[in-house]
Design a protein around this motif. Structure first.
Motif, PDB file in Angstrom:
ATOM      1  N   THR A 110     -15.899  12.100  24.933  1.00  0.00           N
ATOM      2  CA  THR A 110     -14.656  12.911  25.189  1.00  0.00           C
ATOM      3  C   THR A 110     -13.705  12.794  24.251  1.00  0.00           C
ATOM      4  O   THR A 110     -12.853  13.453  23.740  1.00  0.00           O
ATOM      5  CB  THR A 110     -14.243  12.596  26.722  1.00  0.00           C
ATOM      6  OG1 THR A 110     -15.197  12.483  27.880  1.00  0.00           O
ATOM      7  CG2 THR A 110     -12.859  13.338  27.005  1.00  0.00           C
ATOM      8  N   ALA A 111     -13.754  11.511  23.758  1.00  0.00           N
ATOM      9  CA  ALA A 111     -12.579  11.182  22.801  1.00  0.00           C
ATOM     10  C   ALA A 111     -13.119  12.056  21.397  1.00  0.00           C
ATOM     11  O   ALA A 111     -12.122  12.737  20.812  1.00  0.00           O
ATOM     12  CB  ALA A 111     -12.654   9.543  22.410  1.00  0.00           C
ATOM     13  N   ALA A 112     -14.190  11.908  21.114  1.00  0.00           N
ATOM     14  CA  ALA A 112     -14.711  12.844  19.846  1.00  0.00           C
ATOM     15  C   ALA A 112     -14.397  14.090  20.096  1.00  0.00           C
ATOM     16  O   ALA A 112     -13.835  14.968  19.438  1.00  0.00           O
ATOM     17  CB  ALA A 112     -15.999  12.581  19.321  1.00  0.00           C
ATOM     18  N   ASP A 186     -18.921  19.424  27.962  1.00  0.00           N
ATOM     19  CA  ASP A 186     -19.462  20.417  27.194  1.00  0.00           C
ATOM     20  C   ASP A 186     -20.260  20.041  26.075  1.00  0.00           C
ATOM     21  O   ASP A 186     -20.148  18.748  25.724  1.00  0.00           O
ATOM     22  CB  ASP A 186     -18.366  21.520  26.731  1.00  0.00           C
ATOM     23  CG  ASP A 186     -17.086  20.519  25.894  1.00  0.00           C
ATOM     24  OD1 ASP A 186     -17.408  19.339  26.111  1.00  0.00           O
ATOM     25  OD2 ASP A 186     -16.251  21.295  25.556  1.00  0.00           O
ATOM     26  N   GLU A 187     -21.043  20.698  25.263  1.00  0.00           N
ATOM     27  CA  GLU A 187     -21.606  20.465  24.150  1.00  0.00           C
ATOM     28  C   GLU A 187     -20.844  20.090  22.927  1.00  0.00           C
ATOM     29  O   GLU A 187     -19.669  20.630  23.000  1.00  0.00           O
ATOM     30  CB  GLU A 187     -22.812  21.508  23.787  1.00  0.00           C
ATOM     31  CG  GLU A 187     -23.995  21.610  24.894  1.00  0.00           C
ATOM     32  CD  GLU A 187     -24.691  20.415  24.951  1.00  0.00           C
ATOM     33  OE1 GLU A 187     -24.750  19.587  24.205  1.00  0.00           O
ATOM     34  OE2 GLU A 187     -25.548  20.335  25.851  1.00  0.00           O
ATOM     35  N   ILE A 188     -21.085  19.279  22.009  1.00  0.00           N
ATOM     36  CA  ILE A 188     -20.408  19.136  20.741  1.00  0.00           C
ATOM     37  C   ILE A 188     -20.982  19.643  19.420  1.00  0.00           C
ATOM     38  O   ILE A 188     -22.125  19.336  19.545  1.00  0.00           O
ATOM     39  CB  ILE A 188     -19.930  17.708  20.497  1.00  0.00           C
ATOM     40  CG1 ILE A 188     -19.170  17.265  21.568  1.00  0.00           C
ATOM     41  CG2 ILE A 188     -19.216  17.341  19.071  1.00  0.00           C
ATOM     42  CD1 ILE A 188     -18.750  15.637  21.576  1.00  0.00           C
ATOM     43  N   LEU A 193     -17.862  17.556  14.052  1.00  0.00           N
ATOM     44  CA  LEU A 193     -17.713  15.986  13.646  1.00  0.00           C
ATOM     45  C   LEU A 193     -17.116  15.851  12.236  1.00  0.00           C
ATOM     46  O   LEU A 193     -16.185  14.862  12.195  1.00  0.00           O
ATOM     47  CB  LEU A 193     -18.909  15.174  13.745  1.00  0.00           C
ATOM     48  CG  LEU A 193     -19.782  15.288  15.185  1.00  0.00           C
ATOM     49  CD1 LEU A 193     -21.022  14.434  15.109  1.00  0.00           C
ATOM     50  CD2 LEU A 193     -18.577  14.844  16.472  1.00  0.00           C
ATOM     51  N   ALA A 194     -17.309  16.635  11.369  1.00  0.00           N
ATOM     52  CA  ALA A 194     -16.795  16.540   9.953  1.00  0.00           C
ATOM     53  C   ALA A 194     -15.060  16.634   9.893  1.00  0.00           C
ATOM     54  O   ALA A 194     -14.429  16.007   8.904  1.00  0.00           O
ATOM     55  CB  ALA A 194     -17.348  17.734   9.163  1.00  0.00           C
TER      56      ALA A 194
END
Length: 253
Positions: A110-112, A186-188, A193-194
């Motif tokens: 969740t943080a990411a 949800d998906e990430i 991430l970059a």
């Protein structure tokens, strides 16, 4: 722990969420893991106290369905990304502007995701997490959904027995948990991430392989390093080295 306080806020959809706080100083928002709570991940084994003693304020919400927060059973309250919106609601309600962000397991996901959506902490800690746990969530969550669906027939020796026992011990509403898992997370996108530009520590137990490779996760982030502490996915948060690693990282220049 006389300086531990608990208050409640209404999230974006009116769900009542408990927020526990300890210490005074630079705010650190700590997001706990699945089927756990602020008490279990941050308070019971001393991480919050270590932060408070080091001059930080530990701010520890209970996710919806967890701890002292509401566990609604209305499916309309579990749209994709609901925990990210809960995180934004907490930051906005508490008027956090210059703060650090720490997440463990589901809290790390969740943080990411919240950072890719616009949250901007000074430093980020993703604990109990590898790359596959972020970008291949459906495979991981299928295990927990199966456990919930077979809850009353799981026996000792079943791979799902420990997860069942932990969910039961924490008093989690199974129907609400299933809604959260199937609709709310949800998906990430790996490419997103970059965009996580702040310094990040990937904190992992030396025997924790539950969510994939922490090294690959660190490689996917612009400014990340891996720090290892004793323990597996469940026990690492109980170790003093876990809290000390967070304090040391957030205290660094």
């Amino acid at each position: 722990m006389s300086d531990l306080t608990t208050s409640f806020i209404d999230s974006h959809d009116g769900t009542r969420m408990a927020v526990h706080r300890m210490g005074a100083g630079r705010p650190v928002l700590l997001l706990h893991g699945l089927f756990s709570s602020a008490e279990m991940n941050w308070i019971k084994f001393g991480t919050a106290r270590r932060l408070a003693d080091a001059g930080f304020e530990a701010i520890m919400p209970d996710w919806r369905v967890h701890g002292h927060s509401d566990a609604p059973v209305d499916g309309a309250l579990y749209t994709a990304g609901v925990l990210v919106r809960d995180a934004f609601a907490i930051v906005e309600e508490l008027e956090l502007h210059d703060y650090d962000l720490v997440g463990f397991s589901l809290g790390a996901r969740t943080a990411a995701s919240a950072v890719t959506a616009g949250l901007a902490p000074r430093r980020l800690v993703l604990a109990g997490m590898g790359l596959e746990g972020l970008v291949n969530w459906r495979k991981r969550v299928a295990f927990f959904i199966d456990m919930i669906d077979r809850f009353d027939t799981i026996e000792h020796g079943d791979p799902a027995f420990f997860a069942r026992s932990f969910l039961k011990s924490q008093g989690i509403d199974r129907h609400a948990a299933r809604l959260l898992l199937t609709q709310g997370v949800d998906e990430i996108d790996a490419e997103a991430l970059a965009t996580i530009a702040m310094p990040t520590m990937v904190l992992i137990g030396e025997d924790d392989a539950d969510n994939g490779s922490p090294e690959r996760l660190a490689e996917a982030l612009p400014q990340a390093k891996v720090v290892t502490v004793p323990g597996n996915h469940m026990s690492s948060v109980m170790k003093p080295e876990f809290g000390s690693a967070i304090v040391d990282y957030l205290s660094g220049e």
